[in-house]
Scaffold this active site. Structure first.
Site, PDB file in Angstrom:
ATOM      1  N   ASN A 117     -11.860  -8.423   0.829  1.00 38.75           N
ATOM      2  CA  ASN A 117     -11.646  -9.840   1.163  1.00 38.75           C
ATOM      3  C   ASN A 117     -12.146 -10.050   2.582  1.00 38.75           C
ATOM      4  O   ASN A 117     -12.295  -9.094   3.336  1.00 38.75           O
ATOM      5  CB  ASN A 117     -10.145 -10.167   1.101  1.00 38.75           C
ATOM      6  N   SER A 137      -6.898   1.909  -2.439  1.00 43.60           N
ATOM      7  CA  SER A 137      -6.380   0.906  -3.373  1.00 43.60           C
ATOM      8  C   SER A 137      -7.462   0.438  -4.334  1.00 43.60           C
ATOM      9  O   SER A 137      -8.516  -0.047  -3.919  1.00 43.60           O
ATOM     10  CB  SER A 137      -5.869  -0.325  -2.628  1.00 43.60           C
ATOM     11  N   TYR A 152       3.219   2.132   6.317  1.00 42.15           N
ATOM     12  CA  TYR A 152       4.102   0.964   6.127  1.00 42.15           C
ATOM     13  C   TYR A 152       5.160   1.195   5.053  1.00 42.15           C
ATOM     14  O   TYR A 152       6.122   0.446   4.951  1.00 42.15           O
ATOM     15  CB  TYR A 152       3.298  -0.317   5.827  1.00 42.15           C
ATOM     16  N   GLU A 153       4.966   2.243   4.241  1.00 36.88           N
ATOM     17  CA  GLU A 153       5.979   2.529   3.219  1.00 36.88           C
ATOM     18  C   GLU A 153       7.196   3.202   3.841  1.00 36.88           C
ATOM     19  O   GLU A 153       8.222   3.354   3.170  1.00 36.88           O
ATOM     20  CB  GLU A 153       5.380   3.433   2.131  1.00 36.88           C
TER      21      GLU A 153
END
Ligand code: HPA
Length: 276
Positions: free
Chosen positions: A236, A31, A86-87
């Site tokens: 993050n 990503s 997860y898709e």
């Protein structure tokens, strides 16, 4: 339906017709990290939907594309965009491109991802060399009958992330004066981010970073005897560490900042990866 082994061969044969490049290094770009593919010279770009048997995108917009060409003097094939569990894809679909890469002649793979930092010493924007992983997807791409054409029934995972490649990555980071963390990547299914309690648990289990990808691809690669290097971009700090909610926007923003360092590091590794 044709057996997966045959499907992968047909996909590779199609790619071989579309491009004259014969890649030996595979890249999976996570990503926000797809920009690395823009550095590839003499690029042949093939959208996934044009490749026979490639998973069909379930979400709006295009799933991504393969980029074949030259990077730092090496012939590479990059996945700009990957398939996530997860898709709703099966893990056989998630790992299908790795099978195709193997058929194309790839024997070295660099996997990248955006991940949440579990280790309290980490900060957003850090790069982490993946030392090892913990599979918490409660599934495995090798479930089911084994395809001996691809690999053995019980693959060894003790050095899933190649020790010589890790040594190389440390050396390149040092040469570039780039700080490179090192740690264990925990793969969960997502798509929810974790709860603070889950993050405390993962820390106790020995995890340093958490994400929703990579583990299936690395399993398939090791099954096929492909040597692997993994890099996480800590986009993050994981849930509960800071007093703020997590968002995909934050993940993408951090990736944006890390890009130049990330690109330099991976290019430096690619330059020398065939010598180790
Ligand atoms: N958790 C899981 N996956 C992620 C995260 C996270 O905090 N950040 C980026 N991918």
């Amino acid at each position: 339906m044709k057996p997966m082994v045959q499907q992968a061969q047909e996909a590779a044969a199609y790619i071989g017709k579309r491009s004259g490049h014969r890649p030996v290094i595979g890249l999976v770009l996570g990503s926000g990290l797809g920009v690395l593919a823009e550095e590839i010279r003499h690029a042949d770009v093939i959208p996934y939907e044009e490749i026979p048997h490639f998973p069909v995108s379930t979400v709006q917009g295009h799933a991504g594309q393969l980029v074949l060409g030259e990077l730092e003097g090496q012939t590479v094939v990059a996945m700009q965009g990957r398939f996530h569990y997860y898709e709703g894809y099966g893990l056989d679909q998630v790992t299908f491109p790795i099978r195709v890469m193997k058929d194309l002649g790839v024997d070295r793979l660099i996997v990248t991802n955006a991940a949440g930092g579990i280790n309290l010493d980490f900060g957003a924007g850090d790069l982490m060399l993946i030392q090892d992983h913990i599979n918490l997807m409660f599934n495995n791409p090798l479930f089911g009958p084994n395809a001996p054409e691809w690999g053995v029934r019980f693959p060894d995972m003790s050095d899933a992330y190649d020790p010589s490649y890790r040594q190389l990555a440390r050396r390149v980071a040092e040469d570039q004066n780039v700080s490179l963390r090192e740690g264990v990547y925990v793969g969960l299914t997502g798509p929810t981010y974790e709860t603070p309690a889950e993050i405390r648990m993962l820390r106790k289990l020995g995890g340093d970073a958490v994400g929703m990808s990579t583990v299936p691809e690395v399993i398939a690669a090791r099954h096929a005897g492909i040597r692997v290097l993994g890099i996480s971009c800590i986009s993050n700090l994981a849930a509960g560490i800071l007093d703020q909610p997590l968002s995909h926007d934050e993940v993408m923003e951090t990736a944006e900042q890390v890009k130049p360092r990330f690109i330099r590091l991976v290019k430096g590794i690619i330059k020398d990866i065939r010598s180790v």
